[in-house]
Design a protein around this motif. Structure first.
Motif, PDB file in Angstrom:
ATOM      1  N   GLY A 155      41.913  14.116   0.477  1.00 51.57           N
ATOM      2  CA  GLY A 155      41.294  12.851   0.893  1.00 51.57           C
ATOM      3  C   GLY A 155      42.366  11.852   1.278  1.00 51.57           C
ATOM      4  O   GLY A 155      42.824  11.070   0.450  1.00 51.57           O
ATOM      5  N   TYR A 178      44.647  17.593   2.814  1.00 48.52           N
ATOM      6  CA  TYR A 178      43.403  18.070   3.404  1.00 48.52           C
ATOM      7  C   TYR A 178      42.444  16.893   3.441  1.00 48.52           C
ATOM      8  O   TYR A 178      42.334  16.125   2.483  1.00 48.52           O
ATOM      9  CB  TYR A 178      42.785  19.209   2.579  1.00 48.52           C
ATOM     10  N   ASP A 179      41.770  16.749   4.559  1.00 49.02           N
ATOM     11  CA  ASP A 179      40.737  15.715   4.702  1.00 49.02           C
ATOM     12  C   ASP A 179      39.761  16.249   5.728  1.00 49.02           C
ATOM     13  O   ASP A 179      40.143  17.075   6.574  1.00 49.02           O
ATOM     14  CB  ASP A 179      41.388  14.389   5.188  1.00 49.02           C
ATOM     15  N   VAL A 180      38.525  15.802   5.672  1.00 50.44           N
ATOM     16  CA  VAL A 180      37.568  16.236   6.689  1.00 50.44           C
ATOM     17  C   VAL A 180      37.954  15.647   8.057  1.00 50.44           C
ATOM     18  O   VAL A 180      37.535  16.162   9.092  1.00 50.44           O
ATOM     19  CB  VAL A 180      36.105  15.871   6.312  1.00 50.44           C
ATOM     20  N   LYS A 181      38.765  14.567   8.022  1.00 52.07           N
ATOM     21  CA  LYS A 181      39.253  13.997   9.292  1.00 52.07           C
ATOM     22  C   LYS A 181      40.771  14.106   9.306  1.00 52.07           C
ATOM     23  O   LYS A 181      41.438  13.640   8.381  1.00 52.07           O
ATOM     24  CB  LYS A 181      38.870  12.509   9.390  1.00 52.07           C
ATOM     25  N   ARG A 182      41.309  14.710  10.359  1.00 55.64           N
ATOM     26  CA  ARG A 182      42.763  14.809  10.459  1.00 55.64           C
ATOM     27  C   ARG A 182      43.326  13.486  10.980  1.00 55.64           C
ATOM     28  O   ARG A 182      42.687  12.820  11.799  1.00 55.64           O
ATOM     29  CB  ARG A 182      43.082  15.956  11.428  1.00 55.64           C
ATOM     30  N   TYR A 194      49.206  18.641   7.633  1.00 50.99           N
ATOM     31  CA  TYR A 194      47.760  18.826   7.486  1.00 50.99           C
ATOM     32  C   TYR A 194      47.457  20.314   7.297  1.00 50.99           C
ATOM     33  O   TYR A 194      48.034  21.163   7.963  1.00 50.99           O
ATOM     34  CB  TYR A 194      47.063  18.319   8.755  1.00 50.99           C
ATOM     35  N   GLU A 196      44.243  22.947   7.358  1.00 50.74           N
ATOM     36  CA  GLU A 196      42.839  23.041   7.762  1.00 50.74           C
ATOM     37  C   GLU A 196      41.946  23.472   6.605  1.00 50.74           C
ATOM     38  O   GLU A 196      40.770  23.129   6.544  1.00 50.74           O
ATOM     39  CB  GLU A 196      42.730  24.068   8.877  1.00 50.74           C
ATOM     40  N   ASN A 197      42.528  24.261   5.690  1.00 48.78           N
ATOM     41  CA  ASN A 197      41.772  24.691   4.514  1.00 48.78           C
ATOM     42  C   ASN A 197      42.319  24.014   3.279  1.00 48.78           C
ATOM     43  O   ASN A 197      43.521  24.079   3.008  1.00 48.78           O
ATOM     44  CB  ASN A 197      41.904  26.214   4.318  1.00 48.78           C
ATOM     45  N   VAL A 212      39.123  11.449  -2.740  1.00 53.70           N
ATOM     46  CA  VAL A 212      37.885  11.493  -1.938  1.00 53.70           C
ATOM     47  C   VAL A 212      36.832  10.567  -2.565  1.00 53.70           C
ATOM     48  O   VAL A 212      36.895  10.278  -3.754  1.00 53.70           O
ATOM     49  CB  VAL A 212      37.310  12.934  -1.885  1.00 53.70           C
ATOM     50  N   SER A 217      29.057  16.302  -0.815  1.00 54.03           N
ATOM     51  CA  SER A 217      30.012  17.376  -0.489  1.00 54.03           C
ATOM     52  C   SER A 217      31.251  17.365  -1.388  1.00 54.03           C
ATOM     53  O   SER A 217      32.043  18.303  -1.345  1.00 54.03           O
ATOM     54  CB  SER A 217      30.443  17.267   0.970  1.00 54.03           C
ATOM     55  N   THR A 218      31.446  16.336  -2.173  1.00 62.57           N
ATOM     56  CA  THR A 218      32.645  16.319  -3.024  1.00 62.57           C
ATOM     57  C   THR A 218      32.327  16.513  -4.508  1.00 62.57           C
ATOM     58  O   THR A 218      33.225  16.539  -5.331  1.00 62.57           O
ATOM     59  CB  THR A 218      33.462  15.011  -2.850  1.00 62.57           C
TER      60      THR A 218
END
Ligand code: NAD
Length: 321
Positions: A155, A178-182, A194, A196-197, A212, A217-218
């Protein structure tokens, strides 16, 4: 005259701002969290135009209905997982939070926990107070360096990026996130990597720090499978929200050496702690105080009041969520 209800006494700055506007301000007289029944009863006492609430208040449909005139529920926190935002939107009630003003403080605190768990500071303090210190010893309470190690941020928002900044610039750490938004600009600015996983961050980090929000989802983002992916030598630091971690499994992971240690400022069932947590030496436990400095709590108080004032004057509050 507009009427405001404040669910628990907060630092004066914001309360004074509301009073200076001529509003009638009522504050829960007891320094305790109101039960839902108490909150509903307090809100039903007068036609309140605004409510200043805390993260410990569960604000749902019934609570909104107890204050049918309220235009705004202003949360004294950046997280707002305690509020049913969808219902508020349906009812046309504004919800606000306090982003930004606490970023620096919470990031400092997360870093304090990172240093404290790696250097066993709480354990050493307890050891010394208990009169166990009998003289310098070469292997006494050996900890781990953090300089040059890998920090994994889950996050990378306001607080996560500030923690990354301290890690890189203060301790020359390798930063993964890791974040849902790069955030490629931040990667270039700080030299963070960054992944991706999220699992790759967990596998490669010496310290994992969670930043986060608590959303569907968290919840239990750090479940048993993911905790098992961390290095046995790694530490977990949580200053986000308790339910992001499966606390019950964390207790066994700490006990069985799945990970080396954890530092937690937040808990799944606050203020209750999962069974067995208190008996462990490799965990630091603090009572949800990451934003608790005089300066920051005062700024949060003003920000919450500003949101209410703008809403009551017919505008769009600056921190509408
Ligand atoms: P923010 O919104 O700036 O950052 C949150 C980041 O998490 C965002 O970048 C978002 O994209 C990312 N994210 C959302 N869902 C994700 C997912 N499933 N996986 C990975 N990343 C995800 O918020 P912030 O101001 O940095 O605050 C973060 C949280 O910290 C708050 O929501 C709050 O719950 C917590 N907090 C705790 C304390 C405390 O006292 N311990 C104080 C302040 C904030």
């Amino acid at each position: 005259m507009s009427k405001i209800y404040i669910t628990r006494n907060i630092p004066d700055a914001g309360i004074n701002k509301l009073k200076e506007k001529g509003y009638e301000v009522d504050i829960n007289p007891d320094d305790k969290v109101l039960t839902k029944e108490e909150l509903i009863s307090a809100l039903s006492a007068k036609p309140y135009d605004a409510v200043l609430c805390l993260l410990t208040d569960q604000i749902d449909k019934e609570v909104f209905e107890a204050a049918p005139q309220a235009k705004i529920f202003a949360n004294y926190a950046v997280g707002y997982n305690n509020i049913d935002v969808d219902t508020a939107k349906e009812k046309g009630i504004m919800i606000t939070n306090t982003p930004g003003v606490l970023t620096e403080t919470v990031a400092e605190y997360a870093f304090a926990l990172i240093l404290a768990i790696a250097h066993r500071i709480a354990e050493a303090d307890k050891f010394t107070r208990e009169g166990k210190y009998k003289g310098w010893a070469p292997k006494l309470l050996l900890g781990s360096n953090i300089s040059g190690k890998t920090l994994g941020i889950i996050g990378l928002g306001r607080i996560g990026s500030q923690v990354a900044h301290h890690a890189k610039n203060g301790f020359n750490m390798n930063v993964l996130y890791y974040d849902v938004k790069r955030n490629e600009d931040f990667e270039k600015e700080i030299g963070a990597t960054y992944k991706e996983n999220m699992e790759d961050v967990l596998k490669e980090s010496d310290i994992v720090s969670l930043h986060v929000p608590l959303i569907d989802s968290t919840k239990h983002l750090m479940n048993a499978d993911r905790l098992k992916m961390m290095k046995k030598s790694a530490y977990l630091v949580n200053t986000s929200r308790g339910p992001v971690v499966d606390e019950k499994f964390l207790v066994s992971a700490l006990r069985d050496g799945v990970i080396k240690g954890a530092a937690l400022d937040v808990f799944e069932e606050e203020p209750e702690l999962a069974e067995g947590l208190v008996g462990l030496d490799n965990v630091i436990l603090t009572p949800h105080i990451a934003s608790a400095t005089e300066e920051t709590r005062s700024k949060m108080s003003e920000m919450t009041a500003d949101n209410i004032i703008v809403a009551l004057e017919g505008g769009t509050p600056p921190n509408l969520v």
